[in-house]
Design an enzyme around this catalytic site. Structure first.
Site, PDB file in Angstrom:
ATOM      1  N   GLN A   1      42.734 -37.931 -63.635  1.00 33.99           N
ATOM      2  CA  GLN A   1      42.729 -38.960 -64.658  1.00 33.99           C
ATOM      3  C   GLN A   1      41.362 -38.960 -65.336  1.00 33.99           C
ATOM      4  O   GLN A   1      40.357 -38.605 -64.725  1.00 33.99           O
ATOM      5  CB  GLN A   1      42.987 -40.348 -64.051  1.00 33.99           C
ATOM      6  CG  GLN A   1      44.232 -40.430 -63.175  1.00 33.99           C
ATOM      7  CD  GLN A   1      45.509 -40.306 -63.973  1.00 33.99           C
ATOM      8  OE1 GLN A   1      45.628 -40.855 -65.059  1.00 33.99           O
ATOM      9  NE2 GLN A   1      46.486 -39.596 -63.429  1.00 33.99           N
ATOM     10  N   HIS A   2      41.314 -39.370 -66.575  1.00 32.80           N
ATOM     11  CA  HIS A   2      40.036 -39.435 -67.277  1.00 32.80           C
ATOM     12  C   HIS A   2      39.140 -40.499 -66.658  1.00 32.80           C
ATOM     13  O   HIS A   2      39.614 -41.508 -66.129  1.00 32.80           O
ATOM     14  CB  HIS A   2      40.256 -39.738 -68.755  1.00 32.80           C
ATOM     15  CG  HIS A   2      40.925 -38.619 -69.503  1.00 32.80           C
ATOM     16  ND1 HIS A   2      40.333 -37.383 -69.675  1.00 32.80           N
ATOM     17  CD2 HIS A   2      42.137 -38.550 -70.120  1.00 32.80           C
ATOM     18  CE1 HIS A   2      41.153 -36.599 -70.360  1.00 32.80           C
ATOM     19  NE2 HIS A   2      42.250 -37.281 -70.643  1.00 32.80           N
ATOM     20  N   SER A   3      37.841 -40.275 -66.718  1.00 30.90           N
ATOM     21  CA  SER A   3      36.883 -41.231 -66.167  1.00 30.90           C
ATOM     22  C   SER A   3      37.019 -42.570 -66.885  1.00 30.90           C
ATOM     23  O   SER A   3      37.203 -42.613 -68.110  1.00 30.90           O
ATOM     24  CB  SER A   3      35.454 -40.715 -66.343  1.00 30.90           C
ATOM     25  OG  SER A   3      35.280 -39.482 -65.690  1.00 30.90           O
TER      26      SER A   3
ATOM     27  N   ALA B   1      40.191 -33.856 -65.425  1.00 30.80           N
ATOM     28  CA  ALA B   1      40.889 -34.135 -66.685  1.00 30.80           C
ATOM     29  C   ALA B   1      39.936 -34.135 -67.874  1.00 30.80           C
ATOM     30  O   ALA B   1      40.335 -33.795 -68.996  1.00 30.80           O
ATOM     31  CB  ALA B   1      41.600 -35.490 -66.589  1.00 30.80           C
ATOM     32  N   ASP B   2      38.675 -34.488 -67.641  1.00 38.61           N
ATOM     33  CA  ASP B   2      37.705 -34.544 -68.736  1.00 38.61           C
ATOM     34  C   ASP B   2      37.289 -33.166 -69.233  1.00 38.61           C
ATOM     35  O   ASP B   2      36.682 -33.050 -70.299  1.00 38.61           O
ATOM     36  CB  ASP B   2      36.456 -35.316 -68.283  1.00 38.61           C
ATOM     37  CG  ASP B   2      36.746 -36.765 -67.958  1.00 38.61           C
ATOM     38  OD1 ASP B   2      37.661 -37.335 -68.579  1.00 38.61           O
ATOM     39  OD2 ASP B   2      36.072 -37.332 -67.073  1.00 38.61           O
TER      40      ASP B   2
END
Length: 578
Positions: free
Chosen positions: A220-222, A230-231
């Protein structure tokens, strides 16, 4: 744990529950927390996710006198808890684990340590099992490939021996008896596997992440500052886009394609990508009134177009050779005008970020607003970048106003105008990667320079962020595409590309399969996976209460299916581009 136990854990046949509430099973990344208040009066329980930087606690429950209260709490990040009885007591940070049941005893102005009532289930076992299966398949596939090559070699040698002993075969093989061979033109045959492999890794990872990534935090993005897997997807895709545009322009310059034609074709491609991006944005959003204007394809299209125009206007068709000490820098000196313009864009972006006045907010604020810094700047989400996007686009931006860590925040678009300026640097780092190929075509020289760029950019990113998550002058932040984020992810891109080049092109240990198939049709897969994200056979409802296992299995299936589609297109010699 036995093999059967591990498999049952992977399948997550039954969810845990909290207390006596058996009708409400725990969801993904949830645990049960039972707090025993032995005081003869009520107290207030507070908590805050430890990921939240300098934040106040949030009231969670009123614990009545002499009570045992069970709460469902999130486990994605460590939790900081305490209770208030006129003043604050027992500040404790604890890492709760999914499906665990924990207890905490509160007495007069003191408390026990948090203890375990029911052992949790390791949420990462499904990933471990998946990695084992993938590694096994890769090993078996490699062995099968090696055996196939050896068998073909043996059969070929046997055939040659037989034909040498056969007069008829020799006469049949005479040139006079051979028909003219057919020349087959293949779009896939002459593609660079290292580029397609890197792009394929990126696009399949993007499909996996966009579909949910198994609901794991690392996919998941930060929430704000920091870096997850994901980033990395968008920066790497932009970087490889820059490399391919430089390679394409180099070829077009050699055959003297008019520069005006190149620019017109690039602008046309930019408009098509922007249109596709708006189509994707309209899938789950009512058209026009709240249609999101920025987006990933829009960001890539604009940054790509700007870099192409810079190269078309200023790139040298004939290489200048620098001797002596300058020879080491000729890949940069040949493009000093482009680098001067790129660095000017970076300087403008930095000055706007730190100097633009934002109403009711501190100048140079880089935070998420909400609970950040004790909620003093709750309505300052994204600082200057967020303010510019809200001012220019109004309601036509990413309208997520709840951050999983920092609570209620203002709308902020991760692909807004300021972030598009940052993306230009991503793309041009990719351009620079191919400039190295042109100026220093020897394998060792290329590898050395790619690794040197990787090391240098990584060190600069570390200095800007103070090698920490929150304390640096410019923290690593995907949401704002900060300068340290651009440098850090580009550093990793140079490093990964150097490794892939060594393995695929230099030593030829690996062909790049199966990622080369997806890399050849990356834009088609990106658009297609968005259009089919909630449709059968890419997705269907597994159960009413999802688990990491069920979501991971579904996301892996969706990604694999797109990999199979890419393989079919590749074998049919179909390359879909814009």
């Amino acid at each position: 744990m036995s093999v059967a136990g591990v498999l049952l854990t992977w399948l997550n046949i039954k969810n845990a529950s909290c207390g006596n509430d058996t009708d409400k099973p725990l969801g993904i990344d949830e645990a049960c927390f039972s707090v025993v208040n032995t005081n003869d009066h009520a107290v207030e329980l507070y908590s805050i996710v430890s990921e939240c930087y300098v934040c106040n606690g949030i009231p969670q429950a009123n614990l009545s006198a002499n009570s045992n209260t069970s709460l469902i709490i999130p486990t994605r990040y460590p939790m900081h808890v305490y209770y208030v009885d006129k003043t604050e007591y027992c500040h404790t940070t604890f890492s709760f684990v999914q499906y665990g049941h924990y207890g905490w005893n509160i007495t007069d102005r003191s408390c026990s340590s948090i203890y375990t009532l029911a052992e949790p289930v390791n949420p990462y076992l499904p990933i471990l099992m998946t990695l084992i299966v993938l590694a096994t398949c890769a090993i078996l596939g490699t062995l099968a490939r090696v055996l196939t090559v050896k068998c073909r070699a043996l059969l070929q040698r046997k055939f040659l021996r037989e034909t040498e002993n056969s007069q008829n075969d020799r006469e049949w093989l005479q040139p006079a008896n051979l028909a003219e061979p057919l020349v087959m033109v293949s779009k896939t045959k002459n593609r660079m596997h290292v580029i397609d492999a890197f792009r394929g890794i990126t696009i399949l990872l993007m499909v996996f992440v966009n579909n949910g990534g198994g609901s794991y935090r690392i996919f998941q993005h930060s929430p704000w500052n920091g870096l997850t897997i994901a980033d990395l997807v968008l920066p790497w895709f932009a970087w490889i886009m820059g490399l391919t545009l430089s390679m394409s322009l180099h070829t077009q310059f050699r055959v003297t394609v008019p520069r005006t034609k190149i620019i017109l074709k690039t602008v046309r491609r930019m408009m098509i990508l922007i249109l596709l991006g708006l189509v994707i944005n309209s899938i789950k959003t009512p058209p026009i009134k709240h249609l999101r204007f920025p987006g990933i394809l829009q960001l890539l299209a604009i940054s790509y177009c700007i870099c192409v125009i810079l190269e078309v206007l200023f790139a040298q068709t004939q290489r200048n050779y620098h001797f002596g000490r300058l020879m080491f820098l000729q890949d940069i000196l040949n493009n000093w005008i482009q680098w001067l313009i790129i660095l000017t864009i970076v300087a403008i972006h930095t000055l706007i970020t730190f100097l633009l006045p934002v109403p009711n907010c501190p100048t140079g604020y880089l935070g998420p607003g909400g609970y950040h810094l004790y909620g003093k700047y709750a309505n300052c989400t994204g600082g200057a970048a967020g303010y510019i996007d809200r001012f220019i686009f109004g309601n036509h931006i990413y309208n997520n106003t709840h951050n999983p860590v920092y609570g209620p925040v203002l709308p902020h678009d991760p692909e807004g105008m300021m972030n598009t300026m940052s993306a230009i640097l991503f793309v041009y780092f990719g351009v620079q990667a191919y400039k190295i190929v042109i100026s220093h075509p020897q394998n060792k020289a290329m590898l050395f320079r790619w690794l040197l760029w990787s090391f240098t950019l990584g060190i600069i990113a570390g200095i800007l962020s103070n090698f920490s998550k929150e304390e640096g002058v410019i923290p690593v932040n995907k949401n704002m595409m900060s300068l340290s984020f651009v440098l850090a992810t580009s550093s990793l891109a140079f490093f990964i590309y150097a490794i892939l080049w060594f393995v695929i092109m230099h030593r030829q240990f690996w062909t790049g399969a199966p990622f080369i198939y997806a890399g050849a049709n990356s834009i088609f897969i990106y658009v297609g996976h968005y259009l089919t994200m909630d449709l059968f056979p890419w997705y269907w409802e597994v159960n009413s209460v999802p688990t990491h296992s069920s979501v991971l299995a579904m996301n892996l299936w969706s990604t694999t299916l797109w990999g199979i589609i890419a393989y079919g297109l590749y074998k049919k010699n179909i390359i879909i581009t814009v």
